[in-house]
Scaffold this motif. Sequence first.
Motif, PDB file in Angstrom:
ATOM      1  N   PHE A 141       3.268  -6.523  -6.324  1.00 23.66           N
ATOM      2  CA  PHE A 141       2.502  -7.543  -5.601  1.00 23.66           C
ATOM      3  C   PHE A 141       2.446  -8.825  -6.407  1.00 23.66           C
ATOM      4  CE2 PHE A 141       1.015  -3.489  -4.060  1.00 23.66           C
ATOM      5  CZ  PHE A 141       0.878  -3.703  -2.699  1.00 23.66           C
ATOM      6  N   VAL A 150       0.449  -9.487  -9.604  1.00 28.35           N
ATOM      7  CA  VAL A 150      -0.870  -8.865  -9.541  1.00 28.35           C
ATOM      8  C   VAL A 150      -0.801  -7.397  -9.944  1.00 28.35           C
ATOM      9  CG1 VAL A 150      -2.784  -8.302  -8.011  1.00 28.35           C
ATOM     10  CG2 VAL A 150      -1.610 -10.476  -7.770  1.00 28.35           C
ATOM     11  N   GLN A 151       0.237  -6.729  -9.464  1.00 30.25           N
ATOM     12  CA  GLN A 151       0.396  -5.333  -9.840  1.00 30.25           C
ATOM     13  C   GLN A 151       1.824  -4.871  -9.603  1.00 30.25           C
ATOM     14  OE1 GLN A 151      -0.729  -2.212  -7.480  1.00 30.25           O
ATOM     15  NE2 GLN A 151      -0.797  -0.752  -9.162  1.00 30.25           N
ATOM     16  N   HIS A 223      -3.597 -11.002   1.370  1.00 31.03           N
ATOM     17  CA  HIS A 223      -3.635 -10.619  -0.041  1.00 31.03           C
ATOM     18  C   HIS A 223      -2.209 -10.494  -0.585  1.00 31.03           C
ATOM     19  CE1 HIS A 223      -6.901  -8.592   2.230  1.00 31.03           C
ATOM     20  NE2 HIS A 223      -7.665  -9.071   1.290  1.00 31.03           N
ATOM     21  N   GLY A 224      -1.268 -11.152   0.078  1.00 31.10           N
ATOM     22  CA  GLY A 224       0.127 -11.012  -0.342  1.00 31.10           C
ATOM     23  C   GLY A 224       0.720  -9.663   0.003  1.00 31.10           C
ATOM     24  N   GLY A 225       0.034  -8.929   0.880  1.00 39.73           N
ATOM     25  CA  GLY A 225       0.478  -7.563   1.169  1.00 39.73           C
ATOM     26  C   GLY A 225       1.174  -7.400   2.512  1.00 39.73           C
ATOM     27  N   ALA A 226       1.522  -8.507   3.179  1.00 40.86           N
ATOM     28  CA  ALA A 226       2.213  -8.377   4.465  1.00 40.86           C
ATOM     29  C   ALA A 226       3.538  -7.660   4.259  1.00 40.86           C
ATOM     30  CB  ALA A 226       2.435  -9.745   5.088  1.00 40.86           C
ATOM     31  N   GLU A 228       3.904  -4.270   3.893  1.00 43.53           N
ATOM     32  CA  GLU A 228       3.843  -3.023   3.119  1.00 43.53           C
ATOM     33  C   GLU A 228       3.937  -1.795   4.026  1.00 43.53           C
ATOM     34  OE1 GLU A 228       3.824  -2.236  -0.135  1.00 43.53           O
ATOM     35  OE2 GLU A 228       4.311  -4.349  -0.437  1.00 43.53           O
ATOM     36  N   CYS A 243       0.797   7.480  -3.287  1.00 45.00           N
ATOM     37  CA  CYS A 243      -0.257   6.487  -3.103  1.00 45.00           C
ATOM     38  C   CYS A 243      -1.606   7.151  -2.872  1.00 45.00           C
ATOM     39  CB  CYS A 243       0.061   5.565  -1.937  1.00 45.00           C
ATOM     40  SG  CYS A 243      -0.306   6.241  -0.314  1.00 45.00           S
TER      41      CYS A 243
ATOM     42  N   ILE B 305      -2.795  -3.566   9.629  1.00 45.33           N
ATOM     43  CA  ILE B 305      -3.167  -4.038   8.295  1.00 45.33           C
ATOM     44  C   ILE B 305      -1.987  -3.915   7.338  1.00 45.33           C
ATOM     45  CG2 ILE B 305      -4.640  -3.566   6.299  1.00 45.33           C
ATOM     46  CD1 ILE B 305      -6.844  -2.773   8.260  1.00 45.33           C
ATOM     47  N   GLN B 306      -1.331  -2.764   7.355  1.00 39.44           N
ATOM     48  CA  GLN B 306      -0.201  -2.564   6.444  1.00 39.44           C
ATOM     49  C   GLN B 306       0.907  -3.560   6.732  1.00 39.44           C
ATOM     50  OE1 GLN B 306      -1.812  -0.158   4.081  1.00 39.44           O
ATOM     51  NE2 GLN B 306       0.386  -0.187   3.858  1.00 39.44           N
ATOM     52  N   MET B 307       1.122  -3.802   7.999  1.00 35.84           N
ATOM     53  CA  MET B 307       2.244  -4.634   8.415  1.00 35.84           C
ATOM     54  C   MET B 307       1.977  -6.107   8.136  1.00 35.84           C
ATOM     55  SD  MET B 307       4.877  -3.436  10.458  1.00 35.84           S
ATOM     56  CE  MET B 307       4.483  -2.704  12.025  1.00 35.84           C
ATOM     57  N   ASN B 308       0.776  -6.584   8.484  1.00 34.28           N
ATOM     58  CA  ASN B 308       0.531  -8.026   8.473  1.00 34.28           C
ATOM     59  C   ASN B 308      -0.534  -8.493   7.488  1.00 34.28           C
ATOM     60  OD1 ASN B 308       2.449  -8.375  10.392  1.00 34.28           O
ATOM     61  ND2 ASN B 308       1.049  -8.732  12.082  1.00 34.28           N
ATOM     62  N   ASP B 309      -1.254  -7.572   6.888  1.00 35.56           N
ATOM     63  CA  ASP B 309      -2.273  -7.937   5.913  1.00 35.56           C
ATOM     64  C   ASP B 309      -3.151  -9.094   6.390  1.00 35.56           C
ATOM     65  OD1 ASP B 309      -3.741  -8.123   3.572  1.00 35.56           O
ATOM     66  OD2 ASP B 309      -2.214  -9.264   2.500  1.00 35.56           O
ATOM     67  N   PRO B 310      -3.806  -8.950   7.546  1.00 35.54           N
ATOM     68  CA  PRO B 310      -4.653 -10.027   8.050  1.00 35.54           C
ATOM     69  C   PRO B 310      -5.931 -10.146   7.226  1.00 35.54           C
ATOM     70  CG  PRO B 310      -4.879  -8.111   9.462  1.00 35.54           C
ATOM     71  CD  PRO B 310      -3.839  -7.763   8.424  1.00 35.54           C
ATOM     72  N   LEU B 339      -3.310   1.853   2.728  1.00 34.67           N
ATOM     73  CA  LEU B 339      -3.028   2.009   1.308  1.00 34.67           C
ATOM     74  C   LEU B 339      -4.354   1.950   0.550  1.00 34.67           C
ATOM     75  CD1 LEU B 339      -0.453   2.264  -0.402  1.00 34.67           C
ATOM     76  CD2 LEU B 339      -0.430  -0.207  -0.616  1.00 34.67           C
ATOM     77  N   PRO B 340      -4.698   2.971  -0.233  1.00 35.74           N
ATOM     78  CA  PRO B 340      -6.005   2.996  -0.903  1.00 35.74           C
ATOM     79  C   PRO B 340      -6.333   1.685  -1.608  1.00 35.74           C
ATOM     80  CG  PRO B 340      -4.856   5.050  -1.276  1.00 35.74           C
ATOM     81  CD  PRO B 340      -3.917   4.186  -0.494  1.00 35.74           C
ATOM     82  N   ARG B 341      -5.327   1.072  -2.166  1.00 33.87           N
ATOM     83  CA  ARG B 341      -5.487  -0.232  -2.809  1.00 33.87           C
ATOM     84  C   ARG B 341      -6.139  -1.252  -1.879  1.00 33.87           C
ATOM     85  NH1 ARG B 341      -3.377  -3.975  -6.173  1.00 33.87           N
ATOM     86  NH2 ARG B 341      -2.851  -5.901  -5.118  1.00 33.87           N
ATOM     87  N   TYR B 342      -5.840  -1.152  -0.579  1.00 31.96           N
ATOM     88  CA  TYR B 342      -6.342  -2.125   0.386  1.00 31.96           C
ATOM     89  C   TYR B 342      -7.587  -1.663   1.121  1.00 31.96           C
ATOM     90  CZ  TYR B 342      -2.340  -5.167   0.023  1.00 31.96           C
ATOM     91  OH  TYR B 342      -1.410  -6.041  -0.437  1.00 31.96           O
TER      92      TYR B 342
END
Lengths: 377, 377
Positions: A141, A150-151, A223-226, A228, A243, B305-310, B339-342
């Motif tokens: 990330f 970040v990680q 959060h820069g995670g789009a 995933e 995970c 959420i995983q796909m687009n990280d809104p 993802l637990p991180r998120y």
Amino acid sequence: MFNTSQRELLRVISESGPLSRTDLAAAIGLSKAAMSGIARELIDRGVLHETETVYGQGRPSVLLDLKPECAFFIGISLLEDPAPMILSDLNGNIIARQQLPHSRDPKVIANAIAYGLPEILKGHPQASSKLAGIGVALSGFVDEKQATCVQSTLLGWQDVPLAEFIRQASGVDTFIENDAKAVAVSEKLFGIARDVPNFSIVSLGDGIGCAHVIDGRLYRGNHGGAGEIAHATIEPGGAPCRCGKRGCLDTIASMTAIKEMARAAGLKCTSLSELEEEASLGTAEAIAIIHKAGAAIGLAISHLIQMNDPGMILVTHVEGSFEGLFGTVVQQAVEANVLPRYAGQTPIRTRRVDSDVWARGAASIAAHNFLIGPNIS
Amino acid sequence: MFNTSQRELLRVISESGPLSRTDLAAAIGLSKAAMSGIARELIDRGVLHETETVYGQGRPSVLLDLKPECAFFIGISLLEDPAPMILSDLNGNIIARQQLPHSRDPKVIANAIAYGLPEILKGHPQASSKLAGIGVALSGFVDEKQATCVQSTLLGWQDVPLAEFIRQASGVDTFIENDAKAVAVSEKLFGIARDVPNFSIVSLGDGIGCAHVIDGRLYRGNHGGAGEIAHATIEPGGAPCRCGKRGCLDTIASMTAIKEMARAAGLKCTSLSELEEEASLGTAEAIAIIHKAGAAIGLAISHLIQMNDPGMILVTHVEGSFEGLFGTVVQQAVEANVLPRYAGQTPIRTRRVDSDVWARGAASIAAHNFLIGPNIS
DNA sequence: GACAATAAGTTCACAAAATGAACCAATCAA
DNA sequence: TTGATTGGTTCATTTTGTGAACTTATTGTC
């Protein structure tokens, strides 16, 4: 460096290829008069040059294109070890190659880059004077300023300001980015997606990556995670994932998972190609594994299409053989799970990646910052 | 109407609320000098007004805000029958209400709107002279110019240039939009998502809708189909859907599906609230249905959420009771599949919709075009 | 209560960027 | 050869924005 109109011009040419002054003026929404001046200045500065002359009715138009040698970029991929480092021009052509000595220490890497810089530039005087930036691709990330990792599980990093380290060691503007996102930008600037404003890339390798370009810009998410999708739940209650969840796409369809499933089934395949071969001989277990993985990828891609309606999906795959059973299964699974109205409406292109892809992607991050400005609003 | 800088100013205020001239200048990237002139002109034109005075060290700053009564909009929801038509100001406040006579004929609707216009404006002389546009929300697909309904199953339409009909009949600028997308814009302009640049909305009702706002703009997708999660496959091989596939989210979690499942289980519940009540009494079938539907929605949201990280998910629900078991199940399913991180990183807000939501959403489409310009690049 | 310190906002001469209209240039078609 | 057509340039003018100095309205301090 460039003002707003000049940037806009560069962006349009980089998307649409060579255009006449008149077409550019129309595309940007400026008058011919303004365009005339802007073009002259950029030609004088060696950024643009006149290429083809197109004859039609009336005075022929002279197409303007970016001069590939108007700026050069360094791209480094930290996905492989030793890390490849390339020198690229504005078209993504690789001018020179090098390898960085093995290390996972950010400061050591930064110094190695600074040390390798004169080396890779040697014999390319143009590139030395016109080096515009360094890009680094890594698995993990990255923050929205494309400055801090970040990680990264692979590298064992947490909040590492790598860009700053490299900037200080080398004196060159530096940006870092996630691997899949870098490849997306690379395809947008240099590749098959140049003129596609909205597309997503799905990268199949040891892990599964994904990134979106929306309205011509990399969309990084909040959060820069789009993108995933590797840890999207595809098989609720499925196999445990590293995970912490279960049934992640990663546990079903990554190359690592496929190999693991093959091993568990007692097959002696160490790559997808070998598994494909085994399947073509009629081995039921091999066929089942390919079906399971392909269906999972296809389902994930169908979600992507339903959710974001991209103009194109670009699947990059390390281990070839997407033309075989695996590719067919993926395509079928996509079609089967997409709203029939949309079936076949979203082109799925595939690309076999060689080891240059990541380094070129890294360079494209620097090129993007040069051409279009930082990826922040 | 407005030039680029003025538009930018309106956008910033509409996002961030009242700001001082100095803050505005900084936010837009202009000098204080330029800001001074722009503010004066917009105040003279009655678009901005000075509100609060904030005291700190130095000269106090005077906050500028949009004058809600500087422009008015008509919003019409074709989701209900008879169709509600509202008059709204720039804050989304509803000034007047009316109902259109029943019809599904586009030209009849256009004429009814034109006929109703003087009626709804009666007694609001300000609104009459400052009417800036008409917006229409409908269930279906709309083209990227927000002018033509490409397809609507509910209305039985195909390629209906409704905006043009209404424009001709009424003489007012008109835009149409899909229901979920309209509500997303409404929440961005008037609602809870004003200052959230990236968010998605999931609307639960007879059907399931979804829309994304990305970088502060409605993202429509390449064919206007972004957000069509209703027909994402959530349960491979599940129940057949009217779309022709199987296991669509729509077949598991729409209110229609929930009621149908309740009926099939022999429960006499005609709404989610009743089903919740039944579940709270311990009825196993009711609990099972709520769990199934909630888990499906939660899984879909986790994919989102995983796909687009809104930066936010806004769930709108017609039939209340999201605070009960259903809401809990959804939340849990999201947390379990992200993802637990998120986990917990993406706020999920809920909003109970009343019948004004669609009409206000429709009006917001017109307001968006007024404030920010057409939703095309 | 005088007066620095501070920050908001204005004014104004000037610079930068874009425009419209007229014009020149280079081709095709008749 | 001539007119139609389209690409591109020039230039006076307008629009938009800037930097620096200035005015204004407050708080904090002695």
